[in-house]
Design an enzyme around this catalytic site. Structure first.
Site: not given
Length: 301
Positions: A68, A218, A241, A246, A265, A268
Site C-alpha cells: 500500500t 483516507r 472511495d 470504513e 475503496h 488501487g
C-alpha cells in the site's frame, strides 16, 4: 540465507539472488520458529494474518515492504530496528483513473442516469463539464502527478497543493485563497495527525456552492458529520472511495445523501497492480540482498 516471507511466487518477482530464500505464505501461517527467522516481510494487500500478532514475533525482521502507499495502518506495529517501505508508484495509474472516473461521473450526473434507467426515465438536461473547470488537488506526490497528467487533456486547470510551497505547487497555507475558486477538490494526502479532519466544517464552508469534493486518500481526512451537513443540504457534491467509518455501515446516511457517489475503496485494486507490485518487490529484494539503498523508505531502522 535471508528468509523472505511474501505472498508472491518466486516466478512473479524475476530472478532473485541465491542468498534469498522465498517462503510463499498466503492463508496458512508458518510455525513460530519460522516466523522468528523472517528477515524480510511483504504482507498481503489485505493483511492476513493479524499484523499486530505476527510482527512482534519476527525477532529477525529487518525490512517490511507494504503493498500500500499509505502505511498508517501498520506503523504502530513495526518493531524498532525495522525499515518500513511503502508501495509508492504501484497505485498511481489505478488511483488516478478512479479519480478521473468519479469526477466525470459526478459532474455529468451518471449516477442519476443509472438510477433512472430501470424505470425508463429520460433525464435529458444540461450538466457541468470538466472542461474549463478548476481542479485543486491536495497532495503533490506521485499519484497527484499521475492525476494531473490525466486531467489536463480534459482542458481543465489543475492546481497542486503540497505541505509546503515549491515550484509548481502551492502550500496548504494557501488553501483559504484557493478553495473558493475550486470547482473540484481532490484529496490525495496520507492520513496522519496533521491531516486527520483536514476537511472540516470550515474547509467545506470555504468551498463554493455546487463544488465537488473527491476523496481517494483516507476516510479520516474528512470530518464525516461536517460533510453530511453540506451534502444533505445539496450545497456540495462528493465522490468518496474511502469513508470514515470504513466499511460504511448499510444504514449510514452518507449512502442516501444527495449528490454523493460512493465506491468501496477500490482505487488501487485493479489489474494494473500485480505487474507493478511484482516489479517493486523484486527490485527491492535485489537491492536488499546487494546492500544497496532501498526504495520508498518511510521509516528507517
Amino acid at each position: 540465507m535471508t528468509l523472505v516471507w511474501s505472498p508472491f511466487d518466486a516466478a512473479d518477482l524475476g530472478e532473485l539472488p541465491s542468498s534469498l530464500r522465498l517462503q510463499q505464505v498466503r492463508d496458512v501461517e508458518p510455525s513460530l520458529a519460522e516466523i522468528e527467522r523472517v528477515e524480510v516481510f511483504v504482507p498481503r494487500y489485505d493483511p492476513v494474518p493479524d499484523l499486530a500478532q505476527v510482527l512482534p514475533a519476527m525477532a529477525s525482521l529487518r525490512l517490511l515492504q507494504t503493498q500500500t502507499a499509505g502505511t498508517e495502518h501498520i506503523e504502530p506495529y513495526v518493531p524498532t530496528g525495522v525499515t518500513l517501505c511503502n508501495a509508492r508508484g504501484v497505485h498511481d495509474a489505478a488511483t488516478a483513473e478512479l479519480a478521473v472516473t468519479v469526477i466525470l461521473a459526478s459532474l455529468r450526473g451518471v449516477p442519476d442516469f443509472v438510477r433512472a434507467q430501470p424505470h425508463g426515465r429520460w433525464l435529458h438536461e444540461q450538466r457541468p463539464a470538466l472542461a474549463d473547470r478548476r481542479v485543486v488537488v491536495i497532495g503533490a506526490g506521485s499519484i497527484a502527478g499521475a492525476l494531473r497528467a490525466r486531467l489536463e487533456p480534459f482542458e481543465c486547470e489543475v492546481v497542486l497543493v503540497g505541505r509546503t510551497a515549491r515550484d509548481g505547487v502551492h502550500g496548504t497555507d494557501e488553501l483559504p485563497a484557493l478553495l473558493p475558486d475550486a470547482d473540484v477538490v481532490v484529496l490525495l494526502v496520507p492520513l496522519s495527525e496533521e491531516t486527520r479532519h483536514l476537511v472540516d466544517a470550515d474547509f467545506l464552508a470555504a468551498m463554493r456552492a455546487g463544488a465537488l469534493l473527491v476523496n481517494v486518500s483516507r476516510g479520516g481526512v474528512v470530518d464525516t458529520e461536517a460533510l453530511l451537513a453540506e451534502t444533505s443540504s445539496g450545497r456540495l457534491l462528493a465522490a468518496l472511495d474511502v469513508t470514515d467509518p470504513e466499511p460504511l455501515p448499510p444504514d449510514h446516511p452518507l449512502w442516501t445523501a444527495p449528490g454523493v457517489l460512493i465506491t468501496p475503496h477500490v482505487g488501487g485494486g485493479t489489474t494494473a497492480m500485480a505487474p507493478r507490485i511484482h516489479r517493486l518487490v523484486g527490485d527491492q529484494l535485489r537491492r536488499y540482498a546487494a546492500g544497496e539503498p532501498l526504495a520508498n523508505v518511510v521509516r528507517r531502522a
